[in-house]
Write an enzyme that holds these catalytic residues in place. Structure first.
Site, mmCIF file in Angstrom:
data_model
loop_
_atom_site.group_PDB
_atom_site.id
_atom_site.type_symbol
_atom_site.label_atom_id
_atom_site.label_comp_id
_atom_site.label_asym_id
_atom_site.label_seq_id
_atom_site.Cartn_x
_atom_site.Cartn_y
_atom_site.Cartn_z
ATOM 1 N N LYS A 262 0.856 -1.196 0.000
ATOM 2 C CA LYS A 262 0.000 0.000 0.000
ATOM 3 C C LYS A 262 0.895 1.250 0.000
ATOM 4 O O LYS A 262 2.110 1.152 0.181
ATOM 5 C CB LYS A 262 -0.927 -0.007 1.213
ATOM 6 C CG LYS A 262 -1.428 -1.382 1.623
ATOM 7 C CD LYS A 262 -2.354 -2.052 0.618
ATOM 8 C CE LYS A 262 -2.739 -3.428 1.154
ATOM 9 N NZ LYS A 262 -3.646 -4.205 0.378
HETATM 10 C C1 LIG Z 1 -4.236 -5.426 1.470
HETATM 11 C C2 LIG Z 1 -5.704 -5.573 1.567
HETATM 12 C C3 LIG Z 1 -6.331 -6.059 2.730
HETATM 13 C C4 LIG Z 1 -5.558 -6.629 3.887
HETATM 14 O O1 LIG Z 1 -4.705 -5.745 4.497
HETATM 15 P P1 LIG Z 1 -3.641 -6.287 5.585
HETATM 16 O O2 LIG Z 1 -3.180 -5.033 6.249
HETATM 17 O O3 LIG Z 1 -2.560 -6.979 4.837
HETATM 18 O O4 LIG Z 1 -4.363 -7.192 6.517
HETATM 19 C C5 LIG Z 1 -7.707 -6.071 2.777
HETATM 20 N N1 LIG Z 1 -8.447 -5.643 1.741
HETATM 21 C C6 LIG Z 1 -7.895 -5.200 0.594
HETATM 22 C C7 LIG Z 1 -8.764 -4.728 -0.515
HETATM 23 C C8 LIG Z 1 -6.505 -5.158 0.468
HETATM 24 O O5 LIG Z 1 -5.960 -4.746 -0.685
#
Ligand SMILES: *Cc1c(COP(=O)(O)O)cnc(C)c1O
Length: 383
Positions: free
Chosen positions: A192
């Site tokens: 992210k």
């Molecule tokens: C990355 C992601 C998650 C999970 O996030 P984490 O912090 O890795 O648990 C959930 N939903 C979406 C759409 C994502 O891209």
């Protein structure tokens, strides 16, 4: 003569430097490393950035989604309307509650939930709606909130990828996470824009809900560690409800605070690289660059291109060709209903989700990528 091959281009790369390293070092040497003053300050700064009153930091976004649904009372046998076309954590969080994900299909142009399909998926067991801002592109939230209000259902936004993305509400640009629904959940995974290694955040305007998140993330404990630490009298904590250990550490929060400061520059850089991609890809027959509808601004967490039947080769052949040239790509977003973990779930027609998974390619995009590297990727896309 020795040929120097150009460097391989990864799909993504976290943007971390000396300042983040110094922040982590400062906390490590401070004597307080788990959820404490840095987490509290990160929460305040994050809330101010997205334009909300309450932000509660947790271990990751999957934990945030689980906490949000759990705090809203989603439990065994309840139904939650969402998309299959998302990272698997969206569906997993619903199932942690013992609830049943009810998948609706996506809009084939935005890859986000099709708001027109939600109402017919509502049953007497529906307890919440969980839309996703996929790859950072804000979903069409206003019609979703309208349907939800008509049926008195809470909406939780999976904003895992959407830090810094914006939408226009009554002529004003507002950031995802305000939140426009009841709760928005963010991720700080390295894929992210803002990363703390792992980490997550719940934002809300509801003080009662925020209080509940804080108790639930810390074993259901009635007082925080900081309160107990600062107390001048002996205090005993109580455990009034079953909680979880979903804490973020102060080391992560200190890194997050530096990342948040750098976010505006990261967003600008990504936007510039993405515009360059789009300008050039528009001219290649059979490729469709990302569609950004009027009224939203994306942070381009990923740069997603659709490879249509008019393109010279298949999507998978294109991925192999790029890899041979040292360019790393990924397939489009997955679908939970096509994975063995969730094939037991009944679902409606998900044709657009399936087409998106099988025809979309995610191209490299990261802040320190150069315009020349974007050109190298696009040159490789030309048949
Ligand atoms: C990355 C992601 C998650 C999970 O996030 P984490 O912090 O890795 O648990 C959930 N939903 C979406 C759409 C994502 O891209």
């Amino acid at each position: 003569m020795l040929e120097v091959s150009p460097r391989t281009i990864p799909i993504a790369r976290p943007d971390l430097g000396e300042e983040e390293a110094a922040a982590a070092r400062r906390v490590i040497l401070s004597g307080w490393i788990t959820q404490g003053p840095e987490v509290a300050t990160f929460e305040d700064e994050f809330a101010a950035y997205v334009g909300t009153t309450h932000a509660c930091a947790v271990a990751n976004c999957t934990a945030a989604l689980h906490l949000a649904l759990h705090a809203l009372g989603v439990g065994l046998g309840d139904e939650v309307i969402t998309v299959s076309h998302s990272f698997i954590a969206t569906t997993n969080a619903i199932r942690y509650c013992g609830a049943v994900p009810v998948f609706v299909d996506i809009d084939p142009r935005t890859y986000n939930i099709d708001p027109g399909l939600i109402e017919r998926a509502i049953t007497s067991r529906t307890r919440a709606i969980l839309p996703v801002h996929q790859v950072g592109l804000p979903c069409d939230i206003l019609p979703i909130l309208e349907v939800a209000a008509r049926h008195n259902l809470p909406v939780v936004e999976d904003a895992a990828c959407a830090i810094g993305s914006e939408l226009r509400v009554q002529q004003k640009w507002e950031r995802v996470g305000k939140p426009h629904s009841l709760v928005a959940c963010f991720s700080f995974h390295p894929r992210k824009l803002l990363t703390t290694g792992d980490g997550g955040m719940l934002t809300t305007l509801d003080p009662e809900l925020d209080r509940k998140f804080r108790v639930l993330r810390q074993h259901g404990m009635s007082i925080s560690d900081t309160t107990r630490h600062l107390a001048t009298t002996v205090v005993f904590e109580e455990y009034s409800m079953l909680g979880f250990n979903y804490r973020m550490t102060d080391i992560q929060a200190a890194v997050g605070r530096v990342q948040l400061k750098r976010l505006p520059a990261l967003l600008m850089r990504r936007s510039k690289l993405a515009s360059h991609y789009t300008e050039r890809i528009k001219g290649i027959s059979g490729l469709i660059p990302p569609h950004v509808p009027a009224g939203v601004r994306t942070n381009y967490q990923s740069y997603a291109v659709q490879v249509t039947d008019q393109y010279a080769t298949s999507r998978d052949q294109l991925m192999r060709k790029l890899l041979e040239q040292g360019i790393s790509t990924r397939r489009g977003i997955m679908n939970a209903h096509q994975e063995a973990a969730h094939t037991d779930l009944a679902h409606s027609d998900l044709t657009c989700s399936q087409v998106a998974r099988d025809s979309v390619i995610l191209l490299p995009l990261f802040a320190e990528m150069t315009l020349e590297e974007v050109d190298r990727v696009v040159d490789a896309l030309i048949p």
